[in-house]
Scaffold this motif. Structure first.
Motif, short mmCIF file in Angstrom:
data_model
loop_
_atom_site.label_atom_id
_atom_site.label_comp_id
_atom_site.label_asym_id
_atom_site.label_seq_id
_atom_site.Cartn_x
_atom_site.Cartn_y
_atom_site.Cartn_z
N THR A 4 4.76 -16.18 -2.30
CA THR A 4 3.48 -15.87 -2.95
C THR A 4 2.92 -14.58 -2.34
OG1 THR A 4 2.13 -17.03 -1.34
CG2 THR A 4 3.00 -18.34 -3.18
N ASP A 32 0.08 -14.25 -0.98
CA ASP A 32 -0.52 -14.61 0.31
C ASP A 32 0.54 -14.70 1.41
OD1 ASP A 32 -3.07 -14.66 -0.62
OD2 ASP A 32 -3.22 -16.84 -0.80
N GLU A 33 1.69 -15.22 1.05
CA GLU A 33 2.78 -15.33 2.04
C GLU A 33 3.32 -13.94 2.41
OE1 GLU A 33 4.35 -19.83 0.87
OE2 GLU A 33 5.18 -18.08 -0.17
N ALA A 84 0.81 -12.54 4.81
CA ALA A 84 1.00 -13.15 6.14
C ALA A 84 2.07 -12.38 6.91
CB ALA A 84 1.38 -14.62 6.00
N HIS A 100 -1.08 -10.48 8.74
CA HIS A 100 -1.65 -11.47 9.66
C HIS A 100 -0.69 -11.85 10.80
CE1 HIS A 100 -4.90 -11.55 6.92
NE2 HIS A 100 -4.21 -12.11 5.94
#
Ligand code: DOR
Ligand code: ZN
Ligand code: ZN
Length: 366
Positions: free
Chosen positions: A266, A268-269, A272, A276
């Protein structure tokens, strides 16, 4: 055109070649390439000429970056056979210690198991030790980290057996982290003919389709994506003794996005792995008022000659890319817009992890 806004990307593994090989790249051209690729922070490797192994060589690199870098940056210190105490004493000034357990570009190399153990014992526990380790050397590094309590980060994992070993370590609760490159996620040795034999030289070598599939099947185990941007000139790559390494900063994001388009990850992944996790692993402070704007559907063709890297070639020459960086805002300043790098040399800042050293720098910067 729809654009999406993402945090500035962090590349935890680049070789910007300064000092010692500025005909390949320097902090000016390398950080321009970073911004063009959507990276607002890069962590620079120590296999320079001379290698960055002590206070004097680190200071020389720092001076060059301060004058020329256009995006933010951090430095690794190189592990040699005779700098164990010196390296530990400089830990607060760098993002990590880099240990070359296998042969690659340049003389920085740790052959003896005893050297690895000595560094692991002295280097501060909470700071990462990043290893260039392949095959069985990954197993050796994991065990030494276990025995000493060292924080191990494994660079550019490229093979099925390696990612399987790291997965097993993690299943046991070991805190080892790792990264993978776009070239190992997208290319195999079968692409070498199209790329050109000398140009396709890279360490770790391009692997086979099974290895690439294993990396893609284990994205959950891969903490960071890292380009291992390792520019060499075309004359060098096409010459008699081609040095290993690919430029990667300007083709990375569309390739990472292709993993999202393929449904393997995704968005978001992806963030990351490109923001992040690198920040957490290397203890980097947040970059305030910093973001990138990306047109995720813009299509373009990769052309080395159009790139900011001084190397001006890419192993992805002619690839149809989907997803393009349209703007980069770094600490409130427009740093890149539609093909133009706007941040001037010297506007990049070092992202020190140590508060004391940070406040020194702020005082110095007035
Ligand atoms: O292919 C590589 N090139 N692998 C490395 O580990 C080093 C890098 C370089 O510095 O050229
Ligand atoms: Zn390496
Ligand atoms: Zn590297």
């Amino acid at each position: 055109m729809t654009t999406i806004r993402l945090p500035g990307l962090i590349d935890p593994h680049v070789h910007l070649r300064e000092p010692g090989a500025v005909h390949k790249e320097d902090f000016d051209s390398g950080t321009a390439a970073a911004l063009a690729g959507g990276f607002t922070c890069v962590l620079d490797m120590p296999n320079n000429q001379p290698p960055i192994t002590d206070a004097a060589t680190l200071a020389a690199k720092r001076a060059a970056a301060r004058a020329k870098a256009r995006c933010d940056y951090g430095f690794y210190l190189g592990a040699g056979t005779d700098n164990v105490a010196t390296a530990a004493g400089l830990a607060a000034q760098v993002v990590g210690l880099k240990l070359y357990l296998d042969q690659t570009y340049g003389p920085l190399r740790l052959d003896a198991l005893s050297s690895l153990i000595e560094h692991a014992e002295r280097w501060p526990r909470e700071r990462p030790m990043a290893v260039h380790a392949e095959g069985r050397n990954i197993a050796a590094a994991i065990l030494v980290a276990q025995l000493t309590g060292a924080r191990l980060h494994i660079c550019h994992v490229s093979r099925a057996d390696e990612i399987d070993l790291i997965r097993r370590a993690r299943d046991r609760g070991l805190e080892v982290t790792c990264e993978a490159t776009p070239h190992h996620l997208f290319l195999t040795a079968a692409d070498a003919a199209a790329i050109g034999a000398g140009r396709a030289e890279v360490r770790p070598r391009l692997a086979d389709a099974r290895d690439r599939a294993a990396l893609r099947a284990h994205l959950a185990v891969i903490d960071c994506f890292a380009t291992d941007h390792a520019p060499h000139t075309l004359a060098e790559k096409d010459g008699d003794n081609p040095p290993p390494g690919f430029p990667g900063l300007e083709t990375a994001l569309p390739l990472y996005l292709a993993l999202v388009h393929e449904g393997l990850l995704t968005l978001d992944e992806l963030i990351a792995r490109t923001v992040h996790n690198p920040r957490r692993i290397f203890g980097l402070p947040a970059q305030l008022d910093t973001w990138i704007e990306v047109d995720p559907d813009a299509e373009w063709v990769a052309r080395g000659e159009a790139m900011c890297t001084r190397a001006r070639w890419t192993p992805f020459e002619g690839w149809r890319m989907r997803g393009r960086v349209t703007r980069v805002v770094l600490r409130g300043q427009l740093a890149y817009e539609n093909g133009k790098v706007l941040a001037p040399p010297g506007s990049g800042r070092e992202v020190l992890t140590n508060q004391e050293t940070n406040s020194h720098q702020e005082k110095e910067n007035g």
